[in-house]
Scaffold this active site. Structure first.
Site, PDB file in Angstrom:
ATOM      1  N   TYR A 142       0.517   8.778  -1.871  1.00  0.00           N
ATOM      2  CA  TYR A 142      -0.798   8.824  -1.227  1.00  0.00           C
ATOM      3  C   TYR A 142      -1.440  10.210  -1.339  1.00  0.00           C
ATOM      4  CZ  TYR A 142      -1.021   4.265   1.076  1.00  0.00           C
ATOM      5  OH  TYR A 142      -1.132   2.930   1.341  1.00  0.00           O
ATOM      6  N   LYS A 192      13.889   2.846  -4.404  1.00  0.00           N
ATOM      7  CA  LYS A 192      13.972   2.287  -5.750  1.00  0.00           C
ATOM      8  C   LYS A 192      14.822   3.274  -6.555  1.00  0.00           C
ATOM      9  CE  LYS A 192      12.800  -0.802  -8.863  1.00  0.00           C
ATOM     10  NZ  LYS A 192      13.230  -2.214  -8.812  1.00  0.00           N
ATOM     11  N   ASP A 224      12.397  -4.050  -4.059  1.00  0.00           N
ATOM     12  CA  ASP A 224      12.120  -5.422  -4.502  1.00  0.00           C
ATOM     13  C   ASP A 224      13.036  -6.412  -3.787  1.00  0.00           C
ATOM     14  OD1 ASP A 224      14.212  -4.240  -5.881  1.00  0.00           O
ATOM     15  OD2 ASP A 224      13.743  -5.148  -7.821  1.00  0.00           O
ATOM     16  N   ASP A 248       3.831   0.901   3.343  1.00  0.00           N
ATOM     17  CA  ASP A 248       2.532   0.236   3.444  1.00  0.00           C
ATOM     18  C   ASP A 248       2.666  -1.239   3.073  1.00  0.00           C
ATOM     19  OD1 ASP A 248      -0.343  -0.041   3.591  1.00  0.00           O
ATOM     20  OD2 ASP A 248      -0.351  -0.023   1.397  1.00  0.00           O
TER      21      ASP A 248
HETATM   22  C1  IPM Z   1      -2.660   0.923   6.405  1.00  0.00           C
HETATM   23  C2  IPM Z   1      -3.832   0.721   5.481  1.00  0.00           C
HETATM   24  C3  IPM Z   1      -4.237   2.069   4.891  1.00  0.00           C
HETATM   25  C4  IPM Z   1      -3.064   2.566   4.067  1.00  0.00           C
HETATM   26  C5  IPM Z   1      -5.517   2.027   4.049  1.00  0.00           C
HETATM   27  C6  IPM Z   1      -6.677   1.492   4.844  1.00  0.00           C
HETATM   28  C7  IPM Z   1      -5.840   3.383   3.474  1.00  0.00           C
HETATM   29  O1  IPM Z   1      -3.509  -0.207   4.496  1.00  0.00           O
HETATM   30  O2  IPM Z   1      -2.807   1.679   7.383  1.00  0.00           O
HETATM   31  O3  IPM Z   1      -1.619   0.348   6.150  1.00  0.00           O
HETATM   32  O4  IPM Z   1      -2.929   2.209   2.900  1.00  0.00           O
HETATM   33  O5  IPM Z   1      -2.261   3.328   4.599  1.00  0.00           O
HETATM   34 MG    MG Z   2      -1.612  -1.092   4.710  1.00  0.00          MG
END
Ligand code: IPM
Ligand code: MG
Length: 363
Positions: A142, A192, A224, A248
């Protein structure tokens, strides 16, 4: 009488509607236990883009840094949906996570018995599901640099970077062990490691830290395989710890085991002080639901339960948090249902009515 300062960031869509109910319940629990909550509200997300041209202003971040906790609704909506736009509502969430150092994202997934028939899985598989997905939130792909697109030899190239420093892995893994110690003492570490260098360091750190928590059983799963086990044996999971992107994805998958997104709260925490509390951001895991915005039918329970997590984890108010959770349970046990949980024979309760019922159950 103690006073706590809370940043209110309702955001977009149903965010303001459910945050209003969350505040109603917080004030009621404050009145019962003798606390006062002072709120500082600000505009973020799509509403921030409309008002200020950015999803998150520097002054908003600074304001949040000075509070005891951040109570967040949801951001986004069709109006600001272009993923190529230079300003996007999600920048508010990502900026708050990074800017406030909130590296530990706790997403509890608990199946309520009355919802066992409402998931896509067999009732016997989901009955009793009670897990936490613990997601690393300020590192990994991220935020890794470089992240960019360029032209070379007449075609487009792109790179994302998945980077971690050892200390970033260790601190989230330790949170995972501590959460497991307070629960059923099982930690599933997801990686992974058969492919990725970042995952091999992740697994090595888990193995190194594990002896400090001898009472916790550790399981390593490749991501996975984990997606399969979540569907085939969800009841076996206690705490799952994973890096940012894996977390996520897995947390969305896990949320489907609970029957409704409208019930699931979350907490994002940074460093803790000696008494175990510290700044955190609390939000429902559901989004802005623009399709039902303004109709007064959104389920406020995830937001209200996020308030309970805030009391427990940032303000150190355990009894008060438990009182909110008990009030939610009591209202559901009495048969009251918001629209998203209503069966064919139920008369669904609106957003404000659910909040009022939960306030009444607190008394
Ligand atoms: C979450 C959401 C966010 C992320 C998005 C909205 C940027 O999916 O909080 O899980 O990917 O972290
Ligand atoms: Mg999310």
């Amino acid at each position: 009488m103690s006073n706590f300062n809370i940043a209110l960031l309702p955001g977009d869509g149903i965010g303001p509607e459910v945050v209003a109910e969350g505040v109603k319940v917080l004030d009621a629990v404050g009145a019962r236990f003798g606390h006062e909550f002072t709120y500082t509200e600000d505009t973020v997300g799509g509403a921030g883009i409309d008002a200020y041209g950015v999803a998150l202003r520097d002054e908003t971040l600074e304001m949040c840094q000075e509070q005891d906790a951040v109570f967040f609704g949801a951001v986004g909506g069709p109006k600001w949906d272009d993923p190529g736009a230079p300003v996007r509502p999600e920048q508010a969430i990502l900026g708050l996570r990074k800017g406030l150092g909130l590296f530990a994202n706790i997403r509890p997934v608990k199946m309520y018995d009355f919802l066992v028939d409402s998931t896509a899985l067999k009732p016997d598989v989901v009955r009793g599901v009670d897990m936490i997905v613990l997601r690393e939130l300020t590192g990994g792909i991220y935020f890794g640099q470089p992240q960019r697109q360029w032209e070379e030899n007449g075609e487009r190239h792109v790179v994302d970077t998945l980077a971690y420093a050892e200390h970033e892995i260790e601190r989230i893994v330790r949170v995972g062990f501590e959460l497991a110690q307070a629960r059923r003492k099982k930690l599933t570490s997801v990686d992974k490691a058969n492919v990725m260098a970042s995952s091999r360091l992740w697994r090595a750190v888990v193995l190194e830290v594990a002896p400090d928590y001898p009472d916790v059983e550790v399981e390593h799963l490749l991501v996975d395989a984990c997606t399969m086990h979540l569907i085939s044996r969800p009841g076996d999971f206690d705490v799952i710890v994973a890096e940012n992107l894996f977390g996520d994805i897995l947390s969305d998958e896990a949320s489907m085991l609970a029957g409704s997104m409208g019930m699931l709260p979350s907490a994002s925490l940074g460093a803790r002080s000696r008494d175990g509390t510290g700044l955190g951001m609390y939000e429902p895991i559901h989004g802005t639901a623009p399709d039902i915005q303004g109709q007064g039918i959104a389920n406020p329970i995830a937001q209200i339960l996020s308030g309970a997590m805030m009391l427990r984890l940032s303000l150190g108010l355990e009894a008060e948090a438990a009182a909110i959770e008990a009030a939610v349970d009591a209202v559901l046990a009495a048969g009251h249902r918001p629209a998203d949980l209503a069966g064919p024979d139920d008369r669904p309760k609106g957003t404000a009515a659910m909040g009022d019922l939960i306030v009444a159950a607190l008394a």
